[in-house]
Motif scaffolding. Structure first.
Motif, PDB file in Angstrom:
ATOM      1  N   MET A  26      -7.064  -3.035   0.322  1.00  0.00           N
ATOM      2  CA  MET A  26      -6.008  -3.171  -0.673  1.00  0.00           C
ATOM      3  C   MET A  26      -6.524  -3.838  -1.836  1.00  0.00           C
ATOM      4  O   MET A  26      -6.251  -3.224  -2.993  1.00  0.00           O
ATOM      5  N   ALA A  74       1.852   1.716  -3.586  1.00  0.00           N
ATOM      6  CA  ALA A  74       0.857   2.198  -4.168  1.00  0.00           C
ATOM      7  C   ALA A  74       0.550   3.492  -4.172  1.00  0.00           C
ATOM      8  O   ALA A  74       0.160   4.320  -5.180  1.00  0.00           O
ATOM      9  N   SER A  75       0.790   4.222  -2.996  1.00  0.00           N
ATOM     10  CA  SER A  75       0.421   5.506  -2.678  1.00  0.00           C
ATOM     11  C   SER A  75       1.577   6.456  -3.449  1.00  0.00           C
ATOM     12  O   SER A  75       1.487   7.542  -3.881  1.00  0.00           O
ATOM     13  N   ASP A 114      -6.683   2.843  -0.041  1.00  0.00           N
ATOM     14  CA  ASP A 114      -5.351   2.559   0.124  1.00  0.00           C
ATOM     15  C   ASP A 114      -4.965   3.042   1.510  1.00  0.00           C
ATOM     16  O   ASP A 114      -3.978   2.512   2.190  1.00  0.00           O
ATOM     17  N   THR A 167       1.036  -1.043  -0.131  1.00  0.00           N
ATOM     18  CA  THR A 167      -0.153  -0.175  -0.128  1.00  0.00           C
ATOM     19  C   THR A 167       0.927   1.104   0.029  1.00  0.00           C
ATOM     20  O   THR A 167       0.599   2.307  -0.365  1.00  0.00           O
ATOM     21  N   ALA A 195      -8.564  -0.704  -3.502  1.00  0.00           N
ATOM     22  CA  ALA A 195      -7.694   0.177  -3.844  1.00  0.00           C
ATOM     23  C   ALA A 195      -7.248  -0.302  -5.366  1.00  0.00           C
ATOM     24  O   ALA A 195      -7.098   0.347  -6.257  1.00  0.00           O
TER      25      ALA A 195
END
Length: 169
Positions: free
Chosen positions: A101, A25-26, A58, A22, A104
């Protein structure tokens, strides 16, 4: 106590992996960042509702996995009562983190496929289907004990059994 230690270590590893994914991903948001002087470094899809969903999911996944990981680190101290309390706290939080998750991921994929309406619709339908399957598997795991109530056992058993049948395992 040894059985609990293995369980704590496994869950701690999963929490750490969820937090890592995560976080990554951010940093690599869907569609990237603006490179113009006015909006330098701002996400290109900032005003899109799908992007808002991505950010919320997220963030919730990241914070849930961090809280679960910290609780499981406390469980490493060896006190049996502390281990049981940490597991009761960490299991539902890890379930939330895994679900968020997945959501997201679905939102990010939806954003990248948004130029083709049929493809983005298929992505949403697949994501919702798999989230329902994930919920059927995770909900019984997140409840710390199985009551002797027969109805509850049937409710928690059959969705899991149907998921196994659907996957052909």
């Amino acid at each position: 106590m040894e059985n609990y230690k293995e369980k704590v270590n496994t869950l701690l590893l999963v929490c750490t992996l969820v937090a890592t994914v995560t976080f990554a991903a951010s940093s690599t948001v869907p569609e990237g960042y603006n490179s113009s002087n006015i909006d330098l470094g701002i996400a290109t899809m900032l005003r899109n509702k799908g992007f808002h969903m991505f950010v919320f999911c997220d963030s919730i996944a990241m914070y849930s996995s961090i809280i679960a990981a910290v609780a499981l680190i406390w469980a490493q101290l060896g006190d049996l009562t502390l281990v049981i309390v940490a597991l009761k706290l960490a299991m539902p939080l890890l379930g939330v983190a895994l679900s968020m998750m997945s959501m997201a991921f679905m939102a990010g994929l939806f954003l990248t496929a948004s130029k083709l309406p049929w493809l983005s619709t298929v992505v949403l339908e697949m994501g919702i289907t798999f989230l329902a399957m994930l919920s059927a598997i995770l909900i019984p795991l997140c409840i710390p004990y199985t009551p002797s109530n027969r109805i509850y056992r049937y409710i928690s058993y059959y969705p899991f059994y149907l998921v196994i049948l659907a996957t052909g395992s």
